[in-house]
Design a protein around this motif. Sequence first.
Motif, PDB file in Angstrom:
ATOM      1  N   HIS A  48      11.860 -92.391 -12.315  1.00 53.92           N
ATOM      2  CA  HIS A  48      10.476 -92.850 -12.214  1.00 53.92           C
ATOM      3  C   HIS A  48      10.100 -93.640 -13.461  1.00 53.92           C
ATOM      4  CE1 HIS A  48       5.953 -91.683 -12.329  1.00 53.92           C
ATOM      5  NE2 HIS A  48       6.107 -92.622 -11.418  1.00 53.92           N
ATOM      6  N   LEU A  49       9.497 -94.793 -13.253  1.00 53.36           N
ATOM      7  CA  LEU A  49       8.898 -95.552 -14.357  1.00 53.36           C
ATOM      8  C   LEU A  49       9.939 -96.166 -15.300  1.00 53.36           C
ATOM      9  CD1 LEU A  49       5.931 -93.213 -15.387  1.00 53.36           C
ATOM     10  CD2 LEU A  49       5.753 -95.406 -14.205  1.00 53.36           C
ATOM     11  N   GLY A  50      10.685 -97.127 -14.832  1.00 51.85           N
ATOM     12  CA  GLY A  50      11.530 -97.885 -15.734  1.00 51.85           C
ATOM     13  C   GLY A  50      12.756 -97.164 -16.225  1.00 51.85           C
ATOM     14  N   VAL A  51      13.438 -96.453 -15.342  1.00 50.04           N
ATOM     15  CA  VAL A  51      14.731 -95.866 -15.676  1.00 50.04           C
ATOM     16  C   VAL A  51      15.795 -96.941 -15.446  1.00 50.04           C
ATOM     17  CG1 VAL A  51      16.394 -94.067 -15.096  1.00 50.04           C
ATOM     18  CG2 VAL A  51      13.937 -93.561 -15.039  1.00 50.04           C
ATOM     19  N   THR A  52      16.654 -97.151 -16.442  1.00 50.20           N
ATOM     20  CA  THR A  52      17.621 -98.245 -16.370  1.00 50.20           C
ATOM     21  C   THR A  52      19.030 -97.765 -16.712  1.00 50.20           C
ATOM     22  OG1 THR A  52      17.142 -98.868 -18.671  1.00 50.20           O
ATOM     23  CG2 THR A  52      15.903 -99.994 -16.950  1.00 50.20           C
ATOM     24  N   ASN A  53      20.009 -98.443 -16.116  1.00 50.99           N
ATOM     25  CA  ASN A  53      21.437 -98.208 -16.427  1.00 50.99           C
ATOM     26  C   ASN A  53      21.810 -96.729 -16.322  1.00 50.99           C
ATOM     27  OD1 ASN A  53      22.056-101.029 -17.215  1.00 50.99           O
ATOM     28  ND2 ASN A  53      20.594-100.595 -18.857  1.00 50.99           N
ATOM     29  N   SER A  54      21.284 -96.075 -15.324  1.00 56.90           N
ATOM     30  CA  SER A  54      21.489 -94.634 -15.155  1.00 56.90           C
ATOM     31  C   SER A  54      22.048 -94.344 -13.775  1.00 56.90           C
ATOM     32  CB  SER A  54      20.171 -93.888 -15.381  1.00 56.90           C
ATOM     33  OG  SER A  54      19.719 -94.063 -16.717  1.00 56.90           O
ATOM     34  N   SER A  55      22.572 -93.136 -13.593  1.00 56.32           N
ATOM     35  CA  SER A  55      23.246 -92.839 -12.334  1.00 56.32           C
ATOM     36  C   SER A  55      23.207 -91.353 -12.008  1.00 56.32           C
ATOM     37  CB  SER A  55      24.710 -93.307 -12.392  1.00 56.32           C
ATOM     38  OG  SER A  55      25.421 -92.583 -13.379  1.00 56.32           O
ATOM     39  N   VAL A  56      23.345 -91.068 -10.718  1.00 60.01           N
ATOM     40  CA  VAL A  56      23.626 -89.719 -10.223  1.00 60.01           C
ATOM     41  C   VAL A  56      24.887 -89.837  -9.374  1.00 60.01           C
ATOM     42  CG1 VAL A  56      22.822 -87.753  -8.882  1.00 60.01           C
ATOM     43  CG2 VAL A  56      21.168 -89.140 -10.177  1.00 60.01           C
ATOM     44  N   SER A  57      25.904 -89.046  -9.697  1.00 59.21           N
ATOM     45  CA  SER A  57      27.157 -89.145  -8.956  1.00 59.21           C
ATOM     46  C   SER A  57      27.787 -87.771  -8.764  1.00 59.21           C
ATOM     47  CB  SER A  57      28.139 -90.078  -9.677  1.00 59.21           C
ATOM     48  OG  SER A  57      28.461 -89.571 -10.951  1.00 59.21           O
ATOM     49  N   ASN A  58      28.556 -87.678  -7.693  1.00 58.83           N
ATOM     50  CA  ASN A  58      29.285 -86.454  -7.333  1.00 58.83           C
ATOM     51  C   ASN A  58      28.410 -85.217  -7.442  1.00 58.83           C
ATOM     52  OD1 ASN A  58      31.988 -85.721  -6.382  1.00 58.83           O
ATOM     53  ND2 ASN A  58      31.912 -84.279  -8.076  1.00 58.83           N
ATOM     54  N   SER A  59      27.209 -85.310  -6.921  1.00 62.21           N
ATOM     55  CA  SER A  59      26.275 -84.190  -6.959  1.00 62.21           C
ATOM     56  C   SER A  59      25.838 -83.831  -5.548  1.00 62.21           C
ATOM     57  CB  SER A  59      25.070 -84.530  -7.846  1.00 62.21           C
ATOM     58  OG  SER A  59      25.489 -84.649  -9.197  1.00 62.21           O
ATOM     59  N   PHE A  60      25.348 -82.607  -5.397  1.00 65.17           N
ATOM     60  CA  PHE A  60      25.106 -82.016  -4.083  1.00 65.17           C
ATOM     61  C   PHE A  60      23.651 -81.567  -3.990  1.00 65.17           C
ATOM     62  CE2 PHE A  60      24.988 -78.503  -1.079  1.00 65.17           C
ATOM     63  CZ  PHE A  60      25.760 -78.962  -0.022  1.00 65.17           C
ATOM     64  N   PHE A  61      22.995 -81.925  -2.882  1.00 60.68           N
ATOM     65  CA  PHE A  61      21.578 -81.619  -2.682  1.00 60.68           C
ATOM     66  C   PHE A  61      21.374 -81.031  -1.293  1.00 60.68           C
ATOM     67  CE2 PHE A  61      22.175 -85.058  -5.599  1.00 60.68           C
ATOM     68  CZ  PHE A  61      21.278 -84.801  -6.626  1.00 60.68           C
ATOM     69  N   ARG A  62      20.658 -79.906  -1.240  1.00 57.72           N
ATOM     70  CA  ARG A  62      20.373 -79.287   0.058  1.00 57.72           C
ATOM     71  C   ARG A  62      18.983 -78.662   0.034  1.00 57.72           C
ATOM     72  NH1 ARG A  62      25.358 -76.279   2.149  1.00 57.72           N
ATOM     73  NH2 ARG A  62      24.873 -74.710   0.578  1.00 57.72           N
ATOM     74  N   ASN A  63      18.247 -78.871   1.121  1.00 57.83           N
ATOM     75  CA  ASN A  63      16.945 -78.230   1.318  1.00 57.83           C
ATOM     76  C   ASN A  63      15.926 -78.657   0.262  1.00 57.83           C
ATOM     77  OD1 ASN A  63      15.291 -76.497   2.911  1.00 57.83           O
ATOM     78  ND2 ASN A  63      15.448 -74.910   1.345  1.00 57.83           N
ATOM     79  N   THR A  64      15.853 -79.955   0.021  1.00 55.71           N
ATOM     80  CA  THR A  64      14.757 -80.458  -0.805  1.00 55.71           C
ATOM     81  C   THR A  64      13.514 -80.603   0.063  1.00 55.71           C
ATOM     82  OG1 THR A  64      15.424 -82.756  -0.402  1.00 55.71           O
ATOM     83  CG2 THR A  64      16.292 -81.668  -2.382  1.00 55.71           C
ATOM     84  N   GLY A  65      12.345 -80.542  -0.580  1.00 55.15           N
ATOM     85  CA  GLY A  65      11.082 -80.651   0.140  1.00 55.15           C
ATOM     86  C   GLY A  65      10.502 -82.046   0.116  1.00 55.15           C
ATOM     87  N   ASP A  66      11.245 -83.001  -0.363  1.00 53.48           N
ATOM     88  CA  ASP A  66      10.875 -84.416  -0.381  1.00 53.48           C
ATOM     89  C   ASP A  66      12.178 -85.186  -0.547  1.00 53.48           C
ATOM     90  OD1 ASP A  66       9.368 -86.916  -0.801  1.00 53.48           O
ATOM     91  OD2 ASP A  66       7.661 -85.600  -1.208  1.00 53.48           O
TER      92      ASP A  66
END
Length: 675
Positions: A420-438
């Motif tokens: 959020h708000l000007g995040v640059t040159n960043s990443s999320v990788s090989n990660s696992f997400f389940r049952n988020t509410g958004d």
Amino acid sequence: MSRSTTGTPPRWSAAATAALIGLGSVVAGGTAAHAASASPTVTRAALDPALVAGRGASVGFAEQEAERAQTNGVVIGPDRTAYTLAAEASGRSAVKLTPGQWVEFTLPSAANAINVRYSIPDAPNGGGITAPLDVTVNGKSKQTMTLTSQYSWLYNQYPFSNDPNADLLHSDWWITECGCVPAFTTPAPQISKPFRPFHMYDEQRLLLGKTYKAGDKVRLQVPAGSNAAWTAIDLLDSELVGAPKVNLVASNVLFFGADPTGKRDSADAFDMAIAFAKWTHLKVYVPPGTYQVNRHIIVDNVTIEGAGSWYTIIKGHEVALSKPLPDNSIHTGVGFYGKYSQDGGSKNVHLSGFSIIGDVRERIDTDQVNGIGGALSDSTIDGLYIQHTKVGLWFDGPMNNTKVTNTTVVDQIADGVNFHLGVTNSSVSNSFFRNTGDDALAMWSETTADANNTFDHNTVQTPTLANGIAIYGGKDITVSNNLVADPIREGSALHLGTRFGAQPFSGTINVTNNTTVRAGTYELNWNIGLGAIWLFALERNMDANIQVVGDNFLDNTYNAIMLVVDWPVKDQYTITNVHFKNIKVDGTGTSVVSARVGGSATFENVDARNVGAVGVNNCGAFNFKPTGSEFSLTDLGGNDGGGTTGPWMASWELPNTITCDDRPPVVVPPAPQPW
């Protein structure tokens, strides 16, 4: 887009017609008790792993769906209707047990730990209950898990309620179920209560105490005296967890008075260990144990390592503040926060090998009760497990060069990750997400554009609201090699939107080599079906170079692809410069492409099969000009296959013929198969 016609989404199984409302009631419908094959069936997002090879996260556990295990309970589903237990289950099916019943899994490989995804009823007036679940292996070594619904069961309209008996939170909002705007209706329509129950599942991990071999049988049984009228088991993850990591040369939190039993608050001990680590240029080490932390731990220029997320657990209560903070937070809770950007932000923060377990049970958007927060530049987050916070990782920029890897985020009230708000040159990788509410993974360029960010090789399962992966504006963004399954409502698998005050899209937006399954959901506000990927021009034109290449859209509830504008701004904004190439569509309830906006897109080597309705549903911006639709589809060749109405991209549909069926009948596609 018309909001004057009502309707209901398709039911996906006659056997699952009467669905859970909760509150101790028995789930109606389902399939009689059965004896599945005793050999283990390992899936990924309830699919044969061969169908998603090379996509999604590489995880250390094996997923097994309860409906494919042996049981004397009842299989519920498949059903994709929102507000049902089956719809929120992985693969849209689960097993319902009453007291005395069981489901039994055969281990596919050696394991010493399990994770159970489950649901039990809410209390009659909300707030949840607890109930036991017995775990045995080969009929021995019984352990009893204490399940809870205290972190489940939200109701009503946004931002939702914990009260199943609540009246409408917004009496003037559109209510699809009654086909009206209640404020303009006399008398006001009656709604069933609880109204729109959702977020029904939770999960719990258990170390088994020893290593069991492949072929051993893990039985989950509801004790005869359970106070839960039913217990739904969605799946079991089994894992071989390695030994705890030890660091003898570190700033050990125990040296500063941290309590590994969790009886005393250890926040001050963490602060002292961090201060000592900075002074001595050491890492902070958090040994095995459960540590109570009830506020933010501020991190800057520090490395904090745990013994592993199964062993080092940092857990806290949500704490009401005596007065709101300047950011309007009214609670605090456990979380590791960088300094906010207006305070200079934080740099060189490295967090790894522990769990963050929160205590968030309601959605208050102003609260900073996230697992990770603030601004973190030149930082890494690796191997964390985050549960029961509002958002797993919410970054407020500007910030630069932060990498999230090998992290699991489950059971969130809101997002999994938000840049959020000007995040640059960043990443999320090989990660696992389940049952988020958004949104499970989001980039939100509110006021300041995100740029050069990547979401790659992640797995997203069962977001109960909004999207699997959503990009709201930004420059040069990549979404690649992800697996997204089973979005529930008011969103779908992959989403690009000019919404929420976001800065425009610019540069090149790459959506490449992703797989979605059982997406293309029913949008209850519009009363239509979305696409597995949907592009939405709500606040401005969408005209950046958008490349959707190499994606597979499997078993789509409605459409595979949607391009849309909202009715009030239908003549103001368009979507152009979008390019679909090397796409495989295996099964749609309705169309391959639904276009409800002015603009254009190109299509090349888009292969489709098992298409339930006309291949292109082209309403354009609903002006219905005699010269044709306002949305043009350019055929670059190689667009093959189709379904019940013939080739999906028929020559007579191009370049911009109006082929508009606002709500075509749904034809349930067969299960995906190898191409």
